[in-house]
Design an enzyme around this catalytic site. Structure first.
Site, short mmCIF file in Angstrom:
data_model
loop_
_atom_site.label_atom_id
_atom_site.label_comp_id
_atom_site.label_asym_id
_atom_site.label_seq_id
_atom_site.Cartn_x
_atom_site.Cartn_y
_atom_site.Cartn_z
N ASP A 82 0.81 -1.22 0.00
CA ASP A 82 0.00 0.00 0.00
C ASP A 82 0.85 1.28 0.00
O ASP A 82 2.02 1.27 0.38
CB ASP A 82 -0.97 0.02 1.19
CG ASP A 82 -0.28 -0.14 2.54
OD1 ASP A 82 0.79 -0.77 2.61
OD2 ASP A 82 -0.82 0.37 3.54
N GLU A 142 -0.63 -1.96 5.22
CA GLU A 142 0.33 -1.88 6.33
C GLU A 142 0.19 -0.56 7.07
O GLU A 142 0.41 -0.46 8.27
CB GLU A 142 1.76 -2.05 5.82
CG GLU A 142 2.80 -2.28 6.91
CD GLU A 142 3.18 -1.04 7.70
OE1 GLU A 142 3.35 -1.14 8.92
OE2 GLU A 142 3.28 0.05 7.09
N GLU A 143 -0.20 0.48 6.33
CA GLU A 143 -0.18 1.84 6.87
C GLU A 143 -1.40 2.18 7.71
O GLU A 143 -1.47 3.25 8.28
CB GLU A 143 -0.08 2.88 5.73
CG GLU A 143 1.16 2.74 4.86
CD GLU A 143 2.41 3.30 5.52
OE1 GLU A 143 2.32 3.74 6.67
OE2 GLU A 143 3.47 3.27 4.88
N ARG A 183 18.91 -6.43 13.94
CA ARG A 183 18.91 -6.33 15.40
C ARG A 183 18.14 -7.51 16.00
O ARG A 183 17.06 -7.84 15.52
CB ARG A 183 18.23 -5.03 15.83
CG ARG A 183 18.43 -4.70 17.27
CD ARG A 183 17.90 -3.30 17.61
NE ARG A 183 18.49 -2.84 18.85
CZ ARG A 183 17.99 -3.15 20.06
NH1 ARG A 183 16.92 -3.90 20.17
NH2 ARG A 183 18.60 -2.72 21.15
N HIS A 370 7.92 8.55 4.76
CA HIS A 370 6.72 9.40 4.70
C HIS A 370 7.03 10.85 4.30
O HIS A 370 6.18 11.71 4.40
CB HIS A 370 5.92 9.38 6.02
CG HIS A 370 5.39 8.01 6.36
ND1 HIS A 370 4.36 7.80 7.23
CD2 HIS A 370 5.74 6.77 5.91
CE1 HIS A 370 4.12 6.49 7.33
NE2 HIS A 370 4.96 5.85 6.54
NI NI Z 1 6.50 1.31 5.48
#
Ligand code: NI
Length: 398
Positions: A82, A142-143, A183, A370
């Site tokens: 997305d 996802e957003e 990580r 973003h």
């Molecule tokens: Ni992203």
């Protein structure tokens, strides 16, 4: 399979990956509305001879079966598809800038999708060396809450697959192409959302004594909220409270009735998130009470914190070193405060999420996620696509 052959195949498919990314970049779609994107991915998978299922309304899952699809390990590789509601800018992307006004791939999900389609190509080249099964998840939304990852986890499709491990990646301008950021344990924060409505009582701006000014009350709240993380959370524990939007009033001479604020809380555990939540509400309650105002307070739990499985990170590090050498792996000291709905998969299955280095001056990839000028250095596909393939090809059941 030789690692050099894997890299050769990746180089062979590189031009197509770039082409796919630029196509997707021009036709971004918002969360849960990724219809064109989904059919584009389905067509590509079909062209490769990869069967595909569609457990949700948008997005899809490609399935590559190896020698023992019933017995062998099931490895899941995930991309999100997305885009964001944002007006794109940026000279570096002028050839393939978004053609859908107000929507743009400014979080790199176009690259994630193109990269995974590239991995699919490579895996098809080595299909007879796959032990079990590889699932390629092209995930919607996802957003935006509830999160396509959560929906896939709760919908039941993945539970039927006996998943052994899941991997996903995110483009990251903090690392150069050719590098990955890894990580163990916590990698990304838990992003919760809040909304505070202050109800005062309006009137003439020249007669404030006859009103309860919600702007003054809201201002005091914004200031006091800064003490939540600085005074109430262990200094060793990362946490953020940010008021992202504040709205009140209509003219220079009117005291309004309401002031509305929304924002985000970042932390790494349910316990800390709830502690912050309680502290915030007490501050809102106390300040509004002191001024004779009232309030509505809402705290919406977002995605969980993203916590990697140690052994899955070790496998990731080993494969990256074998493919690209020691310098390619950057072990991160600190987690990042952004959130990711990949966290849901890790609540159900072992796995790891990592950062694919996409930052370079030449590509103009110096802006954060973003940002309207967000871009990636496409050279990164030469690392991302073969690395995901290698994770699947060389995975041994635990
Ligand atoms: Ni992203």
């Amino acid at each position: 399979m030789e690692y050099k052959d894997l890299k050769k195949r990746a180089d062979h498919h590189f031009p197509e990956i770039v082409e796919v990314r630029r196509h997707l970049h021009q036709y971004p779609e918002l969360s849960y509305q990724e219809h064109q994107t989904t059919s584009f991915i389905q067509d590509k998978l079909k062209e490769m001879g990869i069967p595909c299922q569609q457990p949700l309304e948008t997005g899809c899952v490609g399935i590559i079966e190896g020698k023992n699809p019933g017995d062998g390990p099931v490895v899941v590789l995930r991309a999100d598809i997305d885009a964001l509601a944002i007006d794109e800018e940026g000279a570096h992307k002028s050839n393939f800038i978004s053609r859908n006004p107000g929507i743009a791939h400014c979080c790199g999900h176009d690259a994630h999708t193109a990269n995974l389609l590239g991995t699919a190509r490579i895996l098809k080249d080595f299909q007879d060396e796959i032990e079990g099964k590889v699932l390629l998840i092209f995930q919607p939304g996802e957003e935006k809450l509830p999160g396509g990852g959560r929906m896939l986890c709760e919908q039941g499709f993945l539970q039927q697959q006996q998943v052994d491990v899941i991997y996903g990646l995110h483009t990251n301008p903090d690392f150069a192409p050719g590098q990955i950021g890894v990580r163990k344990g916590p990698l990304m924060a838990r992003p919760d959302e809040f909304s505070i409505l202050v109800r005062g009582s309006g009137g003439h701006a020249a007669a404030p004594h006859t009103t309860v000014d919600p702007i003054v009350v809201a201002s005091e709240i914004v200031g006091a909220l800064q003490t939540v993380t600085s005074r109430s959370v262990d200094p060793g524990e990362p946490a953020v409270v940010t008021v992202g939007k504040i709205e009140a009033g209509s003219a220079h001479n009117i005291i309004p009735e309401h002031a509305h604020m929304i924002g985000t809380v970042r932390s790494f555990s349910e316990e800390t998130a709830q502690h912050i939540n309680r502290r915030m509400e007490r501050i809102v309650e106390g300040i509004t009470h002191a001024h004779g105002a009232s309030y509505d307070y809402k705290f919406d739990p977002g995605y969980p914190a993203l916590v990697n499985t140690d052994w899955a990170v070790e496998h990731l590090g080993e494969e990256a070193v074998k493919l690209f050498g020691n310098e390619s792996v950057r072990w991160m000291e600190k987690p990042v405060m952004a959130g990711e709905d990949f966290a849901f998969y890790l609540q159900h299955f072992p796995g790891a999420f990592f950062f694919l280095g996409t930052g370079s001056e030449e590509s103009g990839s110096v802006y954060g996620w973003h940002h309207p000028k967000y871009n990636i250095d496409e050279q990164a596909f030469k690392t991302g696509a073969p690395l995901l393939a290698s994770l699947a090809l060389n995975f041994k059941k635990r």
